[in-house]
Design an enzyme around this catalytic site. Structure first.
Site, PDB file in Angstrom:
ATOM      1  N   HIS A  37       0.801  -1.223   0.000  1.00 27.74           N
ATOM      2  CA  HIS A  37       0.000   0.000   0.000  1.00 27.74           C
ATOM      3  C   HIS A  37       0.840   1.282   0.000  1.00 27.74           C
ATOM      4  O   HIS A  37       0.279   2.372  -0.119  1.00 27.74           O
ATOM      5  CB  HIS A  37      -0.970  -0.002   1.189  1.00 27.74           C
ATOM      6  CG  HIS A  37      -2.301   0.605   0.861  1.00 27.74           C
ATOM      7  ND1 HIS A  37      -3.447   0.341   1.580  1.00 27.74           N
ATOM      8  CD2 HIS A  37      -2.671   1.470  -0.106  1.00 27.74           C
ATOM      9  CE1 HIS A  37      -4.462   1.025   1.068  1.00 27.74           C
ATOM     10  NE2 HIS A  37      -4.015   1.723   0.050  1.00 27.74           N
ATOM     11  N   ASP A  75      -3.503   2.901   8.010  1.00 22.04           N
ATOM     12  CA  ASP A  75      -2.251   3.295   7.333  1.00 22.04           C
ATOM     13  C   ASP A  75      -1.897   4.758   7.607  1.00 22.04           C
ATOM     14  O   ASP A  75      -1.401   5.472   6.725  1.00 22.04           O
ATOM     15  CB  ASP A  75      -2.347   3.045   5.818  1.00 22.04           C
ATOM     16  CG  ASP A  75      -2.496   1.569   5.498  1.00 22.04           C
ATOM     17  OD1 ASP A  75      -2.182   0.730   6.363  1.00 22.04           O
ATOM     18  OD2 ASP A  75      -2.923   1.245   4.376  1.00 22.04           O
ATOM     19  N   ASP A 115      -7.487  -1.905  -0.551  1.00 25.59           N
ATOM     20  CA  ASP A 115      -6.573  -2.909  -0.011  1.00 25.59           C
ATOM     21  C   ASP A 115      -7.368  -4.195   0.136  1.00 25.59           C
ATOM     22  O   ASP A 115      -8.410  -4.216   0.805  1.00 25.59           O
ATOM     23  CB  ASP A 115      -6.040  -2.448   1.351  1.00 25.59           C
ATOM     24  CG  ASP A 115      -4.952  -3.343   1.911  1.00 25.59           C
ATOM     25  OD1 ASP A 115      -5.046  -4.575   1.750  1.00 25.59           O
ATOM     26  OD2 ASP A 115      -4.000  -2.814   2.528  1.00 25.59           O
TER      27      ASP A 115
END
Length: 302
Positions: free
Chosen positions: A103, A130, A229
């Protein structure tokens, strides 16, 4: 389609695995292509241009300079190449479709869009936020910092001539499917005001309402990007990911989410990340990724 011209999708592969700790995710773009991506998109009426994969470094030939943000210089080089391709294709009216890799590639996608159109919004579909920084990350893995970096919150080390920071506006960021976050991430999410739809909230209000509210939240000036994701899905559906977390989106919920995105016609770009064929079962996760991309780009049952 304006003037009868078919819409174009530009496939940009980013076989990057420096942002996380489990090998194999660099084969994700190949696995997704092998699962029939181009054929599926052509079947939807798109013209598809595949740029292949941008050049990336490999861990075996690379020295870690800072354990707090492992392989960051090399990741930024790859992201700069992604950003350039995104700028080129978005300028020509194509829909950039970035295939990860881990990612951390999102910094390149978002950076390219921001350099072209200014800071925009992102729908971040992920089990994780994230939004760690080098100061809060327990691992130093950059794939867990990519949203923080795009928000301009991860420090000067993430700056580049290839993109402006912040690349996204926190007022137009929505997380879908969150079910795991570090303490530092929770604090930062509250501080910057990102809209978060945890799996618990999805259970309470339903996927349709959550996605519609999230799309309304991310729309605005600049652009709207969808970052998927594959670990947002439950591991029973998508086993081939590096950081699986039980209790994710079902197959049908994920498709509904993508169909609502297509229906909104808001998305300017799309990326699919964290497909790891080594951890997969018979390329199931890559095949599911192709199906979800098709739904996000307009496939309907009837």
């Amino acid at each position: 389609m304006e003037g009868g011209r078919k819409r174009e999708v530009a496939v940009i592969g980013a076989a990057l695995d420096l942002g996380q700790g489990r090998r194999g995710v660099d084969m994700g773009p190949s696995a997704i292509r092998y699962a029939g991506l181009e054929e599926r998109l052509v079947g939807l009426g798109y013209v598809v241009r595949d740029h292949g994969n941008v050049e990336t470094a490999v861990p075996e030939a690379t020295t870690v300079q800072d354990e707090r943000a492992r392989f960051l210089p090399e990741i930024k080089e790859t992201c700069a190449r992604i950003a350039a391709k995104v700028v080129e294709e978005a300028s020509n009216g194509a829909v950039p479709l970035v295939l990860g890799g881990d990612h951390s590639v999102a910094l390149g996608t978002l950076g390219g869009l921001a350099s072209l159109r200014g800071a925009g919004g992102v729908l971040w579909v992920d089990a994780h936020s994230d939004i760690n920084t080098p100061d809060t990350s327990p691992s130093g893995n950059v794939h867990g910092m990519s949203l923080a970096a795009a928000l301009g919150l991860a420090g000067d080390a993430f700056a580049s001539d290839a993109w402006p920071l912040p690349a996204v506006d926190p007022r137009h960021v929505a997380l879908i499917g969150l079910r795991q976050a570090d303490d530092g991430e929770r604090a930062l999410l509250r501080e910057v005001g990102v809209r978060v739809f945890t799996m618990s909230e999805l259970d309470r209000i339903g996927v349709e309402r959550a996605i519609r509210e999230a799309l309304d939240h991310v729309s605005g000036p600049g652009f709207v990007h969808v970052s998927l994701d594959m670990d947002a899905l439950d591991p029973e559906v998508a086993p081939g990911v590096g950081t699986p977390v039980r209790g994710g989106l079902t197959y049908r919920e994920a498709h509904l989410a993508m169909e609502l995105i297509a229906e909104s016609e808001l998305a300017d770009s799309l990326e699919v990340v964290e497909v790891n064929p080594i951890l997969d079962r018979e390329n199931t996760t890559a095949e599911t990724a192709v199906e979800l991309v098709a739904s996000a780009l307009g496939k309907t049952i009837f």
